[in-house]
Design a protein around this motif. Sequence first.
Motif, short mmCIF file in Angstrom:
data_model
loop_
_atom_site.label_atom_id
_atom_site.label_comp_id
_atom_site.label_asym_id
_atom_site.label_seq_id
_atom_site.Cartn_x
_atom_site.Cartn_y
_atom_site.Cartn_z
N LYS A 95 3.80 9.96 -9.45
CA LYS A 95 3.17 10.25 -10.73
C LYS A 95 2.54 11.65 -10.71
N VAL A 96 1.84 11.96 -9.60
CA VAL A 96 1.21 13.28 -9.50
C VAL A 96 2.28 14.37 -9.51
N GLU A 97 3.36 14.14 -8.77
CA GLU A 97 4.43 15.13 -8.71
C GLU A 97 5.11 15.28 -10.08
N ALA A 124 0.84 -1.20 0.00
CA ALA A 124 0.00 0.00 0.00
C ALA A 124 0.87 1.25 0.00
N GLU A 125 1.93 1.23 0.78
CA GLU A 125 2.83 2.39 0.85
C GLU A 125 3.54 2.58 -0.49
N ALA A 126 3.95 1.47 -1.12
CA ALA A 126 4.61 1.56 -2.43
C ALA A 126 3.66 2.14 -3.47
N ASN A 127 2.41 1.66 -3.45
CA ASN A 127 1.41 2.20 -4.40
C ASN A 127 1.15 3.68 -4.13
N ARG A 128 1.07 4.05 -2.85
CA ARG A 128 0.85 5.46 -2.51
C ARG A 128 2.02 6.31 -2.98
N LEU A 129 3.24 5.81 -2.74
CA LEU A 129 4.43 6.55 -3.18
C LEU A 129 4.47 6.65 -4.70
#
Length: 176
Positions: free
Chosen positions: A122-124, A112-117
């Motif tokens: 991607k957003v950044e 979950a943390e990897a997906n969030r990062l």
Amino acid sequence: MLTSSFVLGVAEGGHKFLNTGDIIFQLLMFIILLALLKKFAWGPLMGIMKQREEHVANEIEAAEKSRAEASNLLEEQRALLKEARVEAQGLIENAKKQGDLQREEIITTARAEANRLKESAKVEIEQQKELAVAALREQVASLSVLIASKVIEKELTVADQEKLINDYIQEAGEKR
């Protein structure tokens, strides 16, 4: 022949006879000796033997009690050891289950943390891309204005130049 109270006498016909006085005396002495032996030797000896017999019987009884107690303690220790083994096995199984659950939880959290990062990156990246494109547009616009003003040499007004450049940039963006 000699006559004595302890010696058999010989009668006139050559027959032997017993001296009853000596026999009675010897019998009386023997009875007194037996009485003295019974009082001073046999009684205490029998008392000592009786005490020894009681002591040995008590020792045997104590040994039997100790053996029975040791047997009971051994059975208790075996039962406790078996119970401890079962409990230890249960603890080991619980620890394995807890370890598996924690491992799965850690893996899920890490994913979950990897997906969030990844999403955050991607957003950044997208934001940085937009900023870079905007900065590039401004630079292109400024350079275009500068080039056009040099080429045209002040034939257009600044407002007309900016409008022309913005129209051109929009056209270039739509073609992409």
